[in-house]
Design an enzyme around this catalytic site. Structure first.
Site, PDB file in Angstrom:
ATOM      1  N   LYS A  11      16.500  -0.430  13.567  1.00  0.00           N
ATOM      2  CA  LYS A  11      15.479  -1.178  14.314  1.00  0.00           C
ATOM      3  C   LYS A  11      15.356  -2.619  13.788  1.00  0.00           C
ATOM      4  O   LYS A  11      15.234  -3.567  14.556  1.00  0.00           O
ATOM      5  CB  LYS A  11      14.153  -0.433  14.161  1.00  0.00           C
ATOM      6  N   ASP A  12      15.396  -2.765  12.453  1.00  0.00           N
ATOM      7  CA  ASP A  12      15.342  -4.101  11.841  1.00  0.00           C
ATOM      8  C   ASP A  12      16.772  -4.479  11.464  1.00  0.00           C
ATOM      9  O   ASP A  12      17.141  -4.514  10.295  1.00  0.00           O
ATOM     10  CB  ASP A  12      14.431  -4.084  10.616  1.00  0.00           C
ATOM     11  N   HIS A  58      10.208   6.346  10.583  1.00  0.00           N
ATOM     12  CA  HIS A  58      10.216   6.418   9.116  1.00  0.00           C
ATOM     13  C   HIS A  58      10.657   7.815   8.655  1.00  0.00           C
ATOM     14  O   HIS A  58      11.406   7.958   7.702  1.00  0.00           O
ATOM     15  CB  HIS A  58       8.810   6.162   8.552  1.00  0.00           C
TER      16      HIS A  58
HETATM   17  P1  AMP Z   1       8.471  -0.816   8.193  1.00  0.00           P
HETATM   18  O1  AMP Z   1       7.469   0.121   7.653  1.00  0.00           O
HETATM   19  O2  AMP Z   1       8.218  -1.264   9.593  1.00  0.00           O
HETATM   20  O3  AMP Z   1       8.786  -1.961   7.253  1.00  0.00           O
HETATM   21  O4  AMP Z   1       9.814   0.014   8.296  1.00  0.00           O
HETATM   22  C1  AMP Z   1      10.340   0.702   7.201  1.00  0.00           C
HETATM   23  C2  AMP Z   1      11.726   1.156   7.535  1.00  0.00           C
HETATM   24  O5  AMP Z   1      11.682   2.019   8.675  1.00  0.00           O
HETATM   25  C3  AMP Z   1      12.657  -0.003   7.902  1.00  0.00           C
HETATM   26  O6  AMP Z   1      13.927   0.208   7.329  1.00  0.00           O
HETATM   27  C4  AMP Z   1      12.699   0.071   9.405  1.00  0.00           C
HETATM   28  O7  AMP Z   1      13.887  -0.449   9.951  1.00  0.00           O
HETATM   29  C5  AMP Z   1      12.598   1.568   9.641  1.00  0.00           C
HETATM   30  N1  AMP Z   1      12.121   1.819  10.995  1.00  0.00           N
HETATM   31  C6  AMP Z   1      11.027   1.298  11.603  1.00  0.00           C
HETATM   32  N2  AMP Z   1      10.923   1.726  12.877  1.00  0.00           N
HETATM   33  C7  AMP Z   1      12.000   2.525  13.098  1.00  0.00           C
HETATM   34  C8  AMP Z   1      12.469   3.261  14.225  1.00  0.00           C
HETATM   35  N3  AMP Z   1      11.830   3.247  15.395  1.00  0.00           N
HETATM   36  N4  AMP Z   1      13.601   3.972  14.089  1.00  0.00           N
HETATM   37  C9  AMP Z   1      14.281   3.983  12.900  1.00  0.00           C
HETATM   38  N5  AMP Z   1      13.884   3.318  11.800  1.00  0.00           N
HETATM   39  C10 AMP Z   1      12.762   2.596  11.898  1.00  0.00           C
END
Ligand code: AMP
Length: 283
Positions: free
Chosen positions: A149-150, A37
């Site tokens: 990642k997503d 993040h």
């Molecule tokens: P989340 O809180 O899991 O919904 O993720 C929020 C954002 O952070 C999304 O755009 C994810 O793709 C990104 N994200 C999560 N994990 C990673 C990672 N390991 N590397 C880069 N971006 C990430």
């Protein structure tokens, strides 16, 4: 850092920034922040005068109540991390703030959201598109930052941005990994040391497959091998492992079309569902 829990005060604040011609970068998250993040926050800070992060665990994108209930929540630690990173604004709304009134909109992205994550998590991308549309409308950022990642989520949001003419500059930030290769994820907090070792199955499977594909091994063989290894391991339940076209996410038609190929994987380790992916040729 300014913290907002309500939409209207945030809108008023951002209106002032826009009037002063400040560029605004948005980083949507569900909290339990980690270095992945923070890479998005850094990317936004490098390109915008105001960086706003949202922390909102969006119920409409969870198709599994237990997953929603167990999702890690750590507001105070998240606020500290954002402050250390120099994030300017946090938007942390409640469910009533985000979902008052009508709740009738759903989204359908044709073939894009019927495969991979969309196949195993019905309704997931409709919920993602709904909450991201709300955030785009509330914040009206110049740029928005998401993680590779997503990967499928980013393709869905790209389509959403084009179809609804949001006209926001979208950025995809490379996956941040632990030294072992394990992709950082908020869900990793639910893994113990042994689970973490087992979770390396995802990264190892992707890395080995990439090498084998580039050597000319057919993907069907690579996939069967991975399925066998997962079964032997026992603690890993493979949900999918696919080779796709990186733009359409449909099966890669020409297996030698490496520059358009991406490997995507999802597996349960204990009861934690993890995803990862790898482009055959890095962008
Ligand atoms: P989340 O809180 O899991 O919904 O993720 C929020 C954002 O952070 C999304 O755009 C994810 O793709 C990104 N994200 C999560 N994990 C990673 C990672 N390991 N590397 C880069 N971006 C990430």
């Amino acid at each position: 850092m300014e913290i907002f829990e309500e939409i209207e005060p945030l809108r008023a604040f951002l209106k002032g920034k826009r009037a002063a011609l400040k560029s605004i970068g948005l980083v949507p998250t569900m909290g339990a922040l980690h270095k992945g993040h923070l890479a998005l926050i850094r990317a936004s800070k490098a390109q915008n005068e105001v960086t706003i992060s949202s922390i909102y665990i969006n119920p409409t994108q969870f198709n599994n109540q237990a997953d929603l209930d167990k999702y890690p929540r750590m507001r105070e630690a998240d606020i500290k991390l954002l402050e250390t990173e120099g994030c300017d604004v946090l938007f942390a709304p409640s469910n009533t703030e985000m979902y008052s009134g009508y709740q009738s909109l759903t989204f359908d992205f044709g073939t894009l959201d019927k495969v991979l994550e969309g196949k195993f998590r019905p309704g997931h991308f409709s919920g993602v598109a709904l909450v991201v549309s709300k955030l785009f409308n509330i914040v009206q950022p110049d740029r928005a930052y998401f993680g590779q990642k997503d990967y499928q989520q980013f393709q869905v949001i790209r389509r959403l941005n084009e179809e609804l003419k949001f006209s926001i500059e979208l950025h995809s930030v490379p996956i941040v990994r632990e030294e072992s290769g394990l992709a950082l994820s908020s869900r990793n907090q639910r893994l113990n040391e042994q689970d973490k070792k087992n979770a390396l199955f995802l990264y190892d499977t992707l890395s080995n497959a990439k090498v084998q594909l580039l050597k000319g091994m057919p993907f069907s063989e690579i996939k069967t091998e991975a399925e066998t290894r997962a079964k032997k391991k026992g603690e890993v339940k493979l949900e999918y492992f696919e080779l796709a076209n990186k733009n359409t996410l449909q099966e890669l038609e020409d297996v030698n079309d490496f520059k358009n190929g991406i490997l995507l994987i999802a597996a349960f380790v204990s009861d934690v569902r993890l995803i990862d992916n790898m482009l055959l040729v890095a962008e």
